[in-house]
Scaffold this motif. Structure first.
Motif, PDB file in Angstrom:
ATOM      1  N   MET A 298       0.840  -1.182   0.000  1.00  0.00           N
ATOM      2  CA  MET A 298       0.000   0.000   0.000  1.00  0.00           C
ATOM      3  C   MET A 298       0.888   1.250   0.000  1.00  0.00           C
ATOM      4  N   GLU A 299       0.627   2.135  -0.940  1.00  0.00           N
ATOM      5  CA  GLU A 299       1.398   3.367  -1.031  1.00  0.00           C
ATOM      6  C   GLU A 299       1.070   4.297   0.131  1.00  0.00           C
ATOM      7  N   ARG A 300       2.109   4.922   0.653  1.00  0.00           N
ATOM      8  CA  ARG A 300       1.940   5.861   1.749  1.00  0.00           C
ATOM      9  C   ARG A 300       2.791   7.084   1.464  1.00  0.00           C
ATOM     10  N   LEU A 301       2.186   8.257   1.528  1.00  0.00           N
ATOM     11  CA  LEU A 301       2.913   9.493   1.301  1.00  0.00           C
ATOM     12  C   LEU A 301       3.460  10.014   2.619  1.00  0.00           C
ATOM     13  N   ILE A 302       4.713  10.460   2.586  1.00  0.00           N
ATOM     14  CA  ILE A 302       5.388  10.991   3.763  1.00  0.00           C
ATOM     15  C   ILE A 302       5.616  12.474   3.554  1.00  0.00           C
ATOM     16  N   ASN A 303       5.199  13.285   4.522  1.00  0.00           N
ATOM     17  CA  ASN A 303       5.401  14.729   4.452  1.00  0.00           C
ATOM     18  C   ASN A 303       6.871  15.028   4.741  1.00  0.00           C
ATOM     19  N   ILE A 304       7.525  15.702   3.785  1.00  0.00           N
ATOM     20  CA  ILE A 304       8.937  16.058   3.970  1.00  0.00           C
ATOM     21  C   ILE A 304       9.093  17.552   4.216  1.00  0.00           C
ATOM     22  N   GLY A 305       8.019  18.200   4.565  1.00  0.00           N
ATOM     23  CA  GLY A 305       8.070  19.611   4.942  1.00  0.00           C
ATOM     24  C   GLY A 305       7.413  20.539   3.951  1.00  0.00           C
ATOM     25  N   TYR A 306       6.735  21.544   4.491  1.00  0.00           N
ATOM     26  CA  TYR A 306       6.141  22.632   3.717  1.00  0.00           C
ATOM     27  C   TYR A 306       5.161  22.147   2.651  1.00  0.00           C
ATOM     28  N   GLY A 307       4.387  21.125   2.997  1.00  0.00           N
ATOM     29  CA  GLY A 307       3.355  20.622   2.098  1.00  0.00           C
ATOM     30  C   GLY A 307       3.859  19.701   1.005  1.00  0.00           C
ATOM     31  N   ASN A 308       5.111  19.292   1.066  1.00  0.00           N
ATOM     32  CA  ASN A 308       5.687  18.394   0.057  1.00  0.00           C
ATOM     33  C   ASN A 308       5.705  16.966   0.589  1.00  0.00           C
ATOM     34  N   CYS A 309       5.364  16.019  -0.276  1.00  0.00           N
ATOM     35  CA  CYS A 309       5.291  14.618   0.134  1.00  0.00           C
ATOM     36  C   CYS A 309       6.038  13.738  -0.863  1.00  0.00           C
ATOM     37  N   ILE A 310       6.496  12.581  -0.364  1.00  0.00           N
ATOM     38  CA  ILE A 310       7.125  11.584  -1.210  1.00  0.00           C
ATOM     39  C   ILE A 310       6.477  10.232  -0.946  1.00  0.00           C
ATOM     40  N   ASN A 311       6.547   9.343  -1.930  1.00  0.00           N
ATOM     41  CA  ASN A 311       6.015   7.996  -1.800  1.00  0.00           C
ATOM     42  C   ASN A 311       7.009   7.158  -0.985  1.00  0.00           C
ATOM     43  N   SER A 312       6.570   6.633   0.136  1.00  0.00           N
ATOM     44  CA  SER A 312       7.457   5.896   1.036  1.00  0.00           C
ATOM     45  C   SER A 312       8.013   4.624   0.393  1.00  0.00           C
ATOM     46  N   GLU A 313       7.309   4.055  -0.551  1.00  0.00           N
ATOM     47  CA  GLU A 313       7.763   2.824  -1.200  1.00  0.00           C
ATOM     48  C   GLU A 313       8.925   3.067  -2.165  1.00  0.00           C
ATOM     49  N   LYS A 314       9.156   4.301  -2.541  1.00  0.00           N
ATOM     50  CA  LYS A 314      10.190   4.637  -3.521  1.00  0.00           C
ATOM     51  C   LYS A 314      11.488   5.121  -2.878  1.00  0.00           C
ATOM     52  N   VAL A 315      11.508   5.248  -1.555  1.00  0.00           N
ATOM     53  CA  VAL A 315      12.673   5.786  -0.852  1.00  0.00           C
ATOM     54  C   VAL A 315      13.735   4.703  -0.678  1.00  0.00           C
ATOM     55  N   ILE A 316      14.983   5.052  -1.039  1.00  0.00           N
ATOM     56  CA  ILE A 316      16.118   4.164  -0.796  1.00  0.00           C
ATOM     57  C   ILE A 316      16.782   4.547   0.516  1.00  0.00           C
ATOM     58  N   SER A 317      17.051   5.850   0.697  1.00  0.00           N
ATOM     59  CA  SER A 317      17.688   6.289   1.939  1.00  0.00           C
ATOM     60  C   SER A 317      17.408   7.760   2.202  1.00  0.00           C
ATOM     61  N   VAL A 318      17.541   8.133   3.479  1.00  0.00           N
ATOM     62  CA  VAL A 318      17.433   9.523   3.920  1.00  0.00           C
ATOM     63  C   VAL A 318      18.723   9.824   4.655  1.00  0.00           C
ATOM     64  N   VAL A 319      19.475  10.813   4.163  1.00  0.00           N
ATOM     65  CA  VAL A 319      20.778  11.115   4.738  1.00  0.00           C
ATOM     66  C   VAL A 319      20.914  12.606   5.021  1.00  0.00           C
ATOM     67  N   SER A 320      21.853  12.924   5.880  1.00  0.00           N
ATOM     68  CA  SER A 320      22.172  14.314   6.178  1.00  0.00           C
ATOM     69  C   SER A 320      22.876  14.927   4.974  1.00  0.00           C
ATOM     70  N   ALA A 321      22.658  16.210   4.763  1.00  0.00           N
ATOM     71  CA  ALA A 321      23.218  16.896   3.601  1.00  0.00           C
ATOM     72  C   ALA A 321      24.625  17.426   3.845  1.00  0.00           C
ATOM     73  N   ASP A 322      25.232  17.106   4.977  1.00  0.00           N
ATOM     74  CA  ASP A 322      26.497  17.724   5.366  1.00  0.00           C
ATOM     75  C   ASP A 322      27.755  17.123   4.758  1.00  0.00           C
ATOM     76  N   SER A 323      27.759  15.851   4.430  1.00  0.00           N
ATOM     77  CA  SER A 323      29.006  15.214   4.003  1.00  0.00           C
ATOM     78  C   SER A 323      29.375  15.558   2.557  1.00  0.00           C
ATOM     79  N   ALA A 324      30.647  15.493   2.266  1.00  0.00           N
ATOM     80  CA  ALA A 324      31.149  15.803   0.929  1.00  0.00           C
ATOM     81  C   ALA A 324      30.602  14.845  -0.143  1.00  0.00           C
ATOM     82  N   PRO A 325      30.533  13.528   0.113  1.00  0.00           N
ATOM     83  CA  PRO A 325      29.988  12.638  -0.920  1.00  0.00           C
ATOM     84  C   PRO A 325      28.528  12.946  -1.265  1.00  0.00           C
TER      85      PRO A 325
END
Length: 80
Positions: free
Chosen positions: A1-28
């Motif tokens: 079952m598809e589930r939308l995840i709120n990623i802030g300010y009214g924007n959502c992503i499909n949870s089934e399509k996510v590979i990873s969530v990482v911090s934006a700080d590292s050089a790679p």
């Protein structure tokens, strides 16, 4: 079952399509974001705010969010 995840300010992503969530700080991660910008495979959902999280999708797109990774993961797990 598809589930939308709120990623802030009214924007959502499909949870089934996510590979990873990482911090934006590292050089790679910064290099991956720059590469995605050059190939037009980036979705900026920060609404002009500082990027704190980078979400890698299975389609090859990268989504930028102004929320910290812990917040997105807790929403992904249903604890928030």
């Amino acid at each position: 079952m598809e589930r939308l995840i709120n990623i802030g300010y009214g924007n959502c992503i499909n949870s089934e399509k996510v590979i990873s969530v990482v911090s934006a700080d590292s050089a790679p991660v910064k290099r991956a974001v720059q590469s995605a910008k050059e190939t037009e495979r980036i979705i900026d959902a920060t609404q002009g705010r500082k990027t704190k999280s980078v979400v890698f999708m299975d389609s090859g797109y990268i989504v930028l969010s102004a929320l910290v990774p812990e917040t997105i993961v807790s929403r992904f797990n249903g604890t928030e």
